[in-house]
Scaffold this active site. Structure first.
Site, PDB file in Angstrom:
ATOM      1  N   ASN A 145       0.816  -1.205   0.000  1.00  0.00           N
ATOM      2  CA  ASN A 145       0.000   0.000   0.000  1.00  0.00           C
ATOM      3  C   ASN A 145       0.853   1.259   0.000  1.00  0.00           C
ATOM      4  O   ASN A 145       1.831   1.339  -0.719  1.00  0.00           O
ATOM      5  CB  ASN A 145      -1.014  -0.038   1.151  1.00  0.00           C
ATOM      6  CG  ASN A 145      -2.406  -0.432   0.669  1.00  0.00           C
ATOM      7  OD1 ASN A 145      -2.868   0.051  -0.356  1.00  0.00           O
ATOM      8  ND2 ASN A 145      -3.063  -1.325   1.394  1.00  0.00           N
ATOM      9  N   ASP A 193      -3.391   2.511   5.320  1.00  0.00           N
ATOM     10  CA  ASP A 193      -3.569   2.240   3.891  1.00  0.00           C
ATOM     11  C   ASP A 193      -2.710   3.221   3.100  1.00  0.00           C
ATOM     12  O   ASP A 193      -1.526   3.357   3.361  1.00  0.00           O
ATOM     13  CB  ASP A 193      -5.064   2.328   3.559  1.00  0.00           C
ATOM     14  CG  ASP A 193      -5.453   1.580   2.295  1.00  0.00           C
ATOM     15  OD1 ASP A 193      -4.652   1.545   1.343  1.00  0.00           O
ATOM     16  OD2 ASP A 193      -6.579   1.049   2.233  1.00  0.00           O
TER      17      ASP A 193
END
Length: 282
Positions: A145, A193
């Site tokens: 990510n 994230d």
């Protein structure tokens, strides 16, 4: 500190991801991975476009000569300004797809992969040069990510989401070395994230299942939390006039009762000062 939250694009994206400011086009580029769509949005006019891709698309970034570089299921593809497609890197692996990506200050693409079943260690992070040369950076990654660089380009931040860590590396030319934890996230805060780095060197991180964007100082201290109405923000990037507005992509996938704004592109106006991005050199 109170922060206003506005809707830039009301959308029902399954897995909105990867907002990126395209300075040449004065537009925001983002993707819906699972719907295989690349979206653009021009804040000054409200103009939007949606382009379908033939595969799930993990990321889309502007190219120096116009068009887009895309991280797809089976590799890295190029779209010319007229929409013509070609593979830069074609490397299909059954059960694997491209995920988040970022363009380094030198114009190289750093692209991540993951397994559809999120099997531990099934993904990777690679550096792709303008000519398509691939250099492996990390293997045994689970969900590759957020990736970003410090203002001076000497540090790179990176998240393998299930580790609950944001890591930092030293940059040595085309390589990164000395991986170490930058932030370890407490359980209950969600999962780190996508991320972006601002002009002060602070790292802004979207928290999946955390309903928030958090900012960390260059020393790794949490100094700001912006709570969001949606449960699954996925990534963030500065854009708009002067790079002062933070755009946040969101997802609705996997939610039994998603918020009405889940899947929309949100914006936090005037929340900070972003860094100019670099288009992909290829």
């Amino acid at each position: 500190m109170s922060t206003s939250i506005e809707v830039a694009v009301r959308e029902r994206a399954e897995l909105g991801e990867g907002p990126t400011w395209d300075a040449a086009g004065q537009r925001l580029i983002w993707v819906d991975i699972l719907s295989a769509r690349v979206h653009t949005y021009v804040p000054s006019t409200g103009r939007r476009t949606v382009m379908a891709t033939e595969q799930h698309v993990g990321a889309a970034k502007p190219r120096a000569g116009g068009g887009l570089v895309t991280v797809l299921r089976d590799g890295v593809g190029l779209y010319d300004a007229d929409g013509t497609f070609s593979w830069l890197v074609h490397d299909p692996v059954p059960g694997r797809r491209g995920n988040d990506a970022a363009v380094a200050p030198d114009g190289a693409l750093w692209a991540g992969t993951m397994r559809y079943d999120e099997a531990q260690g099934g993904g990777s992070l690679s550096r792709i040069a303008a000519d398509g040369t691939v250099s492996g950076v990390l293997d045994a990654v689970t969900v590759s990510n957020g990736t970003g660089w410090s203002p001076d380009g000497r540090l790179m931040y990176y998240t393998d989401t299930p580790t609950r860590r944001i890591d930092v590396f030293d940059v040595e030319g085309e390589r990164v070395v000395n991986r170490r934890p930058f932030v370890t996230v407490d359980e209950g805060a969600g999962w780190p994230d996508g991320l972006t780095v601002d002009a002060d060197g602070c790292v802004w991180v979207a928290f999946w299942d955390g309903a928030a964007v958090r900012r960390y100082t260059p020393g790794g201290q949490l100094d700001r939390v912006v709570e969001l109405p949606v449960r699954r923000p996925t990534a963030c990037a500065f854009g708009g006039p002067g790079l002062r507005d933070l755009y946040v992509s969101t997802a609705r996938t996997g939610l039994d009762a998603p918020h009405p704004l889940s899947g929309s592109l949100l914006v936090l106006p005037g929340v900070g000062q972003g860094l100019p991005g670099t288009p992909f050199a290829g």
